[in-house]
Design an enzyme around this catalytic site. Structure first.
Site, PDB file in Angstrom:
ATOM      1  N   ARG A 105      38.433  49.829  53.104  1.00  0.00           N
ATOM      2  CA  ARG A 105      38.740  48.802  52.085  1.00  0.00           C
ATOM      3  C   ARG A 105      38.892  47.481  52.836  1.00  0.00           C
ATOM      4  O   ARG A 105      39.759  47.330  53.687  1.00  0.00           O
ATOM      5  CB  ARG A 105      40.011  49.157  51.325  1.00  0.00           C
ATOM      6  CG  ARG A 105      40.454  48.057  50.396  1.00  0.00           C
ATOM      7  CD  ARG A 105      41.524  48.490  49.417  1.00  0.00           C
ATOM      8  NE  ARG A 105      40.956  49.244  48.322  1.00  0.00           N
ATOM      9  CZ  ARG A 105      41.509  49.363  47.110  1.00  0.00           C
ATOM     10  NH1 ARG A 105      42.651  48.760  46.847  1.00  0.00           N
ATOM     11  NH2 ARG A 105      40.943  50.065  46.157  1.00  0.00           N
ATOM     12  N   HIS A 132      32.955  47.919  44.171  1.00  0.00           N
ATOM     13  CA  HIS A 132      33.969  48.986  44.157  1.00  0.00           C
ATOM     14  C   HIS A 132      33.264  50.241  43.600  1.00  0.00           C
ATOM     15  O   HIS A 132      33.512  50.659  42.465  1.00  0.00           O
ATOM     16  CB  HIS A 132      35.149  48.561  43.278  1.00  0.00           C
ATOM     17  CG  HIS A 132      36.397  49.378  43.481  1.00  0.00           C
ATOM     18  ND1 HIS A 132      36.473  50.428  44.385  1.00  0.00           N
ATOM     19  CD2 HIS A 132      37.633  49.306  42.893  1.00  0.00           C
ATOM     20  CE1 HIS A 132      37.677  50.954  44.345  1.00  0.00           C
ATOM     21  NE2 HIS A 132      38.402  50.294  43.454  1.00  0.00           N
ATOM     22  N   GLN A 135      35.179  53.305  42.082  1.00  0.00           N
ATOM     23  CA  GLN A 135      35.748  53.007  40.773  1.00  0.00           C
ATOM     24  C   GLN A 135      34.693  53.143  39.672  1.00  0.00           C
ATOM     25  O   GLN A 135      34.914  53.807  38.656  1.00  0.00           O
ATOM     26  CB  GLN A 135      36.317  51.569  40.781  1.00  0.00           C
ATOM     27  CG  GLN A 135      36.950  51.169  39.481  1.00  0.00           C
ATOM     28  CD  GLN A 135      38.231  51.936  39.195  1.00  0.00           C
ATOM     29  OE1 GLN A 135      39.130  51.971  40.023  1.00  0.00           O
ATOM     30  NE2 GLN A 135      38.332  52.558  38.041  1.00  0.00           N
ATOM     31  N   ASP A 225      39.517  43.565  33.997  1.00  0.00           N
ATOM     32  CA  ASP A 225      40.161  43.680  35.303  1.00  0.00           C
ATOM     33  C   ASP A 225      40.911  42.369  35.554  1.00  0.00           C
ATOM     34  O   ASP A 225      40.733  41.381  34.812  1.00  0.00           O
ATOM     35  CB  ASP A 225      39.094  43.944  36.395  1.00  0.00           C
ATOM     36  CG  ASP A 225      39.686  44.127  37.780  1.00  0.00           C
ATOM     37  OD1 ASP A 225      40.905  44.434  37.884  1.00  0.00           O
ATOM     38  OD2 ASP A 225      38.958  43.968  38.782  1.00  0.00           O
ATOM     39  N   CYS A 265      40.548  49.173  35.513  1.00  0.00           N
ATOM     40  CA  CYS A 265      40.596  49.934  36.769  1.00  0.00           C
ATOM     41  C   CYS A 265      42.018  50.048  37.307  1.00  0.00           C
ATOM     42  O   CYS A 265      42.305  50.935  38.095  1.00  0.00           O
ATOM     43  CB  CYS A 265      39.693  49.276  37.806  1.00  0.00           C
ATOM     44  SG  CYS A 265      40.155  47.569  38.139  1.00  0.00           S
ATOM     45  N   ARG A 293      39.931  59.393  39.280  1.00  0.00           N
ATOM     46  CA  ARG A 293      39.637  58.942  40.641  1.00  0.00           C
ATOM     47  C   ARG A 293      39.743  60.126  41.605  1.00  0.00           C
ATOM     48  O   ARG A 293      38.942  60.264  42.520  1.00  0.00           O
ATOM     49  CB  ARG A 293      40.619  57.839  41.085  1.00  0.00           C
ATOM     50  CG  ARG A 293      40.519  56.511  40.329  1.00  0.00           C
ATOM     51  CD  ARG A 293      39.198  55.798  40.574  1.00  0.00           C
ATOM     52  NE  ARG A 293      38.908  55.566  41.965  1.00  0.00           N
ATOM     53  CZ  ARG A 293      39.320  54.520  42.687  1.00  0.00           C
ATOM     54  NH1 ARG A 293      40.027  53.577  42.114  1.00  0.00           N
ATOM     55  NH2 ARG A 293      38.996  54.408  43.976  1.00  0.00           N
TER      56      ARG A 293
END
Ligand code: CP
Ligand code: NVA
Length: 307
Positions: A105, A132, A135, A225, A265, A293
C-alpha cells in the site's frame, strides 16, 4: 508451472481470470460458513508493506493468511521507510528471499510497478493513489452475489474520480457493467484514462458527467468514497467545498431504482460524501462489502500463489 503473476491493477486479469477469482471466493466463503478450513497456504508468508493506514485491507489479508494456514508480517512506513532508508528495488530483492507474496500500500503507482519489476514473488497492489484493485474485485463480487448477474447493470459513482473510482471503472468495463461517474470539473477521470479503459471494454462502458442527479437516475447501484483520500490531507478544506453537492443522501437515492444498492469502500466520512441515514439505511450493503474483502483476498492469494 505458471509464470510469476502480480496484481497491480485489474487490467492484469482477463475476464476469465476475474471469473476464476470470483468462483474461488464464493467457494471459500461457503466453506467458511460450514466451518471447513482449507490450509493451502501452509508454510507461506505474506509481507504487508503499508505506507498508509488501513483497517479492512490489512486485517482481511492477515486473517485470510491465518485461516488458510499461512503467516503474515506487517511492515508500517516506519519499519521499512521504503525508498528512503533503502531503494525500492533493494527492498524487492531482499523481501523476495524471505516471503512468498507481498501486498504493498503506497502513494505513486510507479512504486508498485518498480516493486513488481524487481520482486521474484507476486506483488499485490493493496491501494495506490491510482488504483485499488482488491477493493473493486470485492465490490463486483458483492454485486454479483446480490444481483445474480453483472452484465447490463448500471453502477453510478458520485464523488472524487480517485483510486477506487478508477478501479471500479476498469473492472466494470471488463465485465459489461455500465459505469456512470459524477465528479466536479478538475476532479474527473482523464480522457486518456477513459480511452484506455474503453479499449478493453466490449462496448461503451463509461459515462462521465458533473451532475450527480443525472448519474443517479435509474441506477442499480450508488457508490461513493471519501472526498479527501490519504495523501490529500492538505487539500481537505478546498475539497470539502468543491464536493459539497456530491453527497449520497436520501434525495439522491430517490432518483435511482427503487431497490438501489448503496456501496462505499469505507472508511466513510459521515455527513460528508454520505449521510448517516443512507449509510445505516436498508439500501446499504457496505458491511457486506467489507466482509467480502476477506473472501476475495483469499481468492487473490490462491490465484497468485498456485503452482
Ligand atoms: N476499503 C479499504 O481499503 O479500507 P482500509 O483503508 O481500511 O484498508
Ligand atoms: N480513496 C480512499 C480509499 C480508502 C480505502 C483513499 O485512497 O484514501
Amino acid at each position: 508451472m505458471r509464470g510469476l503473476r502480480h496484481l497491480t491493477c485489474t487490467a492484469d486479469l482477463s475476464p476469465q481470470e476475474i471469473e476464476e477469482i470470483f468462483s474461488i471466493a464464493q467457494r471459500l466463503k461457503k466453506a467458511l460458513t460450514k466451518g471447513k478450513r482449507d490450509s493451502f497456504l501452509k508454510g507461506k508468508t505474506l509481507a504487508l508493506i503499508f505506507e498508509k493506514s488501513s483497517l479492512r485491507t490489512r486485517v482481511s489479508f492477515e486473517v485470510a493468511m491465518h485461516q488458510l494456514g499461512g503467516d503474515s508480517i506487517y511492515l508500517s512506513k516506519h519499519d521499512i521507510e521504503l525508498g528512503q532508508r533503502e531503494a525500492v528495488k533493494d527492498v524487492a530483492h531482499t523481501i523476495s528471499r524471505y516471503v512468498h507474496v507481498v501486498a504493498l500500500r503506497t502513494f505513486g503507482q510507479e512504486v508498485i510497478e518498480e516493486m513488481t519489476r524487481y520482486s521474484s514473488v507476486p506483488v499485490i497492489n493493496a491501494l495506490s493513489d491510482a488504483y485499488h484493485p482488491c477493493q473493486a474485485l470485492t465490490d463486483l463480487f458483492t454485486l454479483r452475489e446480490k444481483l445474480g448477474k453483472l452484465e447490463g447493470m448500471t453502477l453510478a459513482y458520485v464523488g472524487d474520480a480517485n483510486n477506487v473510482a478508477r478501479s471500479l471503472a476498469c473492472l466494470s468495463a471488463r465485465l459489461g457493467v455500465n459505469f456512470r461517474i459524477a465528479s466536479p470539473a478538475g476532479y474527473q477521470l482523464s480522457p486518456t484514462f477513459m480511452e484506455e479503459v474503453e479499449k478493453r471494454a466490449q462496448r461503451k462502458a463509461i459515462y462521465q458527467t458533473d451532475d450527480p442527479q443525472e448519474a443517479a437516475k435509474g441506477a442499480d447501484v450508488l457508490y461513493t468514497d471519501t472526498w479527501v483520500s490519504m495523501g490529500q490531507e492538505n487539500e481537505a478544506e478546498v475539497r470539502r467545498k468543491v464536493f459539497k453537492d456530491y453527497q449520497v443522501n436520501s434525495s439522491l437515492l430517490r432518483l435511482a431504482k427503487e431497490r438501489v444498492l448503496v456501496m462505499h469502500c469505507l472508511p466513510a466520512h459521515r455527513g460528508e460524501e454520505i449521510t448517516d441515514e443512507v449509510l445505516d439505511g436498508p439500501h446499504s450493503i457496505v458491511f457486506d462489502q467489507a466482509e467480502n474483502r476477506l473472501h476475495v483476498q483469499k481468492a487473490i492469494l490462491k490465484f497468485l500463489l498456485r503452482d
